[in-house]
Design an enzyme around this catalytic site. Sequence first.
Site, mmCIF file in Angstrom:
data_model
loop_
_atom_site.group_PDB
_atom_site.id
_atom_site.type_symbol
_atom_site.label_atom_id
_atom_site.label_comp_id
_atom_site.label_asym_id
_atom_site.label_seq_id
_atom_site.Cartn_x
_atom_site.Cartn_y
_atom_site.Cartn_z
ATOM 1 N N ARG A 95 0.794 -1.236 0.000
ATOM 2 C CA ARG A 95 0.000 0.000 0.000
ATOM 3 C C ARG A 95 0.825 1.285 0.000
ATOM 4 O O ARG A 95 0.477 2.236 -0.705
ATOM 5 C CB ARG A 95 -0.976 0.003 1.171
ATOM 6 N N SER A 176 -13.083 -11.192 -1.484
ATOM 7 C CA SER A 176 -12.270 -10.009 -1.750
ATOM 8 C C SER A 176 -10.823 -10.459 -1.768
ATOM 9 O O SER A 176 -10.344 -11.048 -0.796
ATOM 10 C CB SER A 176 -12.489 -8.961 -0.654
#
Length: 400
Positions: A95, A176
């Site tokens: 991230r 997910s």
Amino acid sequence: MSKKKIVLAYSGGLDTSITIPWLKENYDADIIAVCVDLGIDEDWEAIEAKALASGATKFYNPHVAEEFASEYIYPAVTGNLRYQDTYLLGTALGRPLISKYLVEVAHKEEADAICHGCTGKGNDQVRFEMGIAAFDAEMPVIAPWRIWDIKSREDAIDYAQAKGVPVTSTKEKIYSEDENLMHISHEGGDIESPMNEVDYSNILHNVNTPEEAPDEAEYVEIHFEKGRATHVNGEALTPAEVIRALNKVGGKHGIGILDWIEDRTIGMKSRGIYETPGVHLLMEAHERLESLTLTKETIRIKGILSAEWSQLVYNGQWFSMANEAIRAFMEDTQKTVTGDVKLKLYKGNIFPASVDSPYELFDQDVSGFGEDDLFNHHDAEGYINVITLPTKIQKRKGLI
């Protein structure tokens, strides 16, 4: 007045696919999709076509696998990072790098905001916004999951169908997933409940289940230079190539499957299933080499700082003063972590075969049971007298 611009962290998955039409409905702005490739095999032309067909004005696709491996994964390996002593931080490490490129594109395009598709319950909203703030503290961030009326992934699928946005997720298989060079994570659907035993063969993409793994063991040898892997089975490779090679052999033998319950940054518990074959091997080999080349005190202090650093990375604080300070310490400890580690792989298990280093601290003469000229067995008596003194005093005083 020129039209506003919004940079979207785009993956082509369910959440970011429906975000494009939603942004166009709610903001008078051009949507610039940024899909940062952290080293996966993908049809990037198809993803670009999908983004543009969904309403994006531009598409950026920086390929940064080597940067990810060298500047994020390798430092995590040198630090032996495992969140809660378990999770190897595959998503958390990716991230901050994605955030870096989101801000880079936003500045290039003179965008008015950056948007991400993270849910309000997850960790990634924190990681993205911490990363964005590190490069541009004034950049506005749009988080649709904290704004819109969509409450679930089932709602998101309905919205996608209503807007004609093609998605691969279905209400029957609603996982997910996040994939990069280092790992694949799976959450949602029947994985959510700890009561459910799931069929890994229906979930895993890159790792065989132990039942599917070969019936014969295989050896892999990794060479390290100052804590960084440079060769696999004698072949010189770049950091990303090392991880790809280890992903292949590790996945073949069912290495790196993790099914566990973690504590999210915002407080709730969640269950996830992770595939991290290559870095799992790399971490095991690196720790084996450190056990031979680092002193007892260094290993102890590293363990304390590793736990703290893992927390920082998990919570999105890669770009922080504390992170930089710990990383500097970890890198300094790697000066003697050079050598070769051979591992034996068999049906999800890793067995140490051999380890060798020009800086090894193991001395056969001293460690063996035979006589040597460095250690006298009688010296142990004085050491024991000193170390047991507090216990003897407590006993004399009747405190134990």
